[in-house]
Design an enzyme around this catalytic site. Structure first.
Site, PDB file in Angstrom:
ATOM      1  N   ASP A 271     -16.378   8.366  31.588  1.00 33.95           N
ATOM      2  CA  ASP A 271     -17.557   8.225  30.700  1.00 33.95           C
ATOM      3  C   ASP A 271     -18.360   9.539  30.722  1.00 33.95           C
ATOM      4  O   ASP A 271     -18.787  10.035  29.683  1.00 33.95           O
ATOM      5  CB  ASP A 271     -18.495   7.100  31.177  1.00 33.95           C
TER       6      ASP A 271
ATOM      7  N   THR B  95     -15.804   0.159  29.408  1.00 35.72           N
ATOM      8  CA  THR B  95     -15.674   0.762  30.751  1.00 35.72           C
ATOM      9  C   THR B  95     -15.157  -0.264  31.764  1.00 35.72           C
ATOM     10  O   THR B  95     -14.296   0.061  32.594  1.00 35.72           O
ATOM     11  CB  THR B  95     -17.041   1.322  31.218  1.00 35.72           C
TER      12      THR B  95
END
Ligand code: A2P
Ligand code: MG
Ligand code: MG
Ligand code: MG
Length: 341
Positions: free
Chosen positions: A86, A154
């Protein structure tokens, strides 16, 4: 001996002139492509560039997974995760967008700012056949807000559900989503031999690419919703639309792809968990193919720079050909009110 010297010299001269002509040819081609992209209006140029940027971010995401050290940390709560992928993808996307479009406003999910490493090389930007709706022909950088989710899904990335992961770049002006890029870095990862990854792009009122629109079956009503952020309100909303099947999968980008590919009729998420960077690109892509995305009460989601990041009133979306109002009318008042409170 003399003859050998001459032929050696001649060979070198020929080789050198061949190399010079190759260089000149490629330099001219590169210049022609650059001129084409520079002459395009802002929206198609931003979409074409963002496709190359999202592809590059996808490579970073795959590299981090293959090295195995994900660097997982929790953010606001235990189910709100962040990984090195990320962080690195955000640095690459923001840095590259800032380099190519210095005046646009960029809002990213993570705190990371753009860096000068991993900037997308202009030579990797392909000039795509992107239609710019007439009302955006003269759009200026100062009027554009770009919502960036460097890695959507995620939780699923950390659990190895890799095809749920997408990179989302959403383009907005006047509070509306007008262009979207959804890159799926692990598309085809279970089909070795097929090209890995795909990128879907769109301009609303213009065109789209990277995906084939398919209608969902007419004899069922398939609903997709969260697998990692459920609650009783989320489940009540799903049950209220009478699904024949519920697909609990990760990521807002991934769920919208299910709607576009005819695998689900509606995406129902009665939760304040999604943010503007989760929905801007998916909404622009879905609307470009004839679908609808709004909040759980049917109110349009605003994408201005000063809009609250959180989509506190949930998300409701339908595939092209599905009647949005009919689905909306089935959502009970207590669900809508729970999200307003
Ligand atoms: N409660 C939550 N906390 C943090 N992020 C959330 C939450 N609910 C949804 N999201 C974000 O919206 C996306 C879609 O939600 P879901 O997969 O649960 O349907 C998630 O992948 C996550 O984006 P991200 O993965 O980019 O943090
Ligand atoms: Mg997140
Ligand atoms: Mg997200
Ligand atoms: Mg994210």
């Amino acid at each position: 001996m003399l003859f050998n010297d001459y032929s050696y010299l001649l060979r070198n001269i020929l080789m050198l002139s061949y190399l010079i002509s190759c260089y000149t040819f490629h330099a001219k081609l590169y210049k022609k492509l650059r001129n084409r992209i520079v002459k395009m209006s802002l929206l198609p140029r931003l979409v074409s560039t963002s496709v190359a940027i999202a592809d590059h971010a996808g490579k970073l995401i795959r590299d981090i997974m293959s090295k195995g050290d994900l660097g997982i940390v929790t953010k606001e709560h235990a189910k709100d995760l962040q990984t090195k992928a990320d962080r690195n993808a955000q640095k690459c996307i923001i840095g590259s967008l800032q380099k190519h479009f210095p005046k646009i406003k960029i809002i990213g999910e993570e705190e990371e700012e753009g860096t000068s490493d991993n900037i997308v090389d202009p030579s990797s930007i392909k000039v795509l056949d992107i239609k710019c709706p007439p009302e955006y022909e003269n759009l200026k950088e100062e009027e554009v807000v770009v919502w960036v989710d460097p890695l959507d899904g995620t939780a699923e990335y950390t659990e190895g559900l890799l095809d749920h992961v997408t990179v989302l770049i959403g383009i907005a002006t006047g509070g509306k989503a007008i262009g979207g890029i959804i890159h799926q870095p692990y598309y085809n990862y279970q089909n070795p031999g097929s090209p890995l990854g795909r990128t879907i792009w769109s301009t609303v009122g213009g065109n789209f690419g990277g995906i084939t629109l398919q209608s969902p079956p007419s004899d069922s009503f398939i609903v997709t919703t969260t697998r990692s952020h459920s609650s009783s309100t989320v489940n009540d909303a799903v049950a209220s639309v009478n699904p024949t099947q519920v697909l609990r999968v990760g990521g807002a980008g991934h769920k919208v792809l299910l709607l576009i590919e005819g695998k689900a009729h509606a995406y129902v998420f009665a939760s304040p968990g999604c943010k503007k960077w989760d929905t801007c690109a998916p909404q622009a892509v879905l609307e470009a193919v004839g679908g609808t995305l709004a909040d759980i009460s049917g109110v349009p989601i605003p994408y201005d720079a000063d809009a609250p990041h959180r989509n506190s009133t949930g998300v409701l979306a339908v595939a092209s050909g599905v009647n949005f109002t009919e689905v909306l009318n089935k959502i009970p008042e207590h669900v809508k009110n729970n999200l307003k409170a």
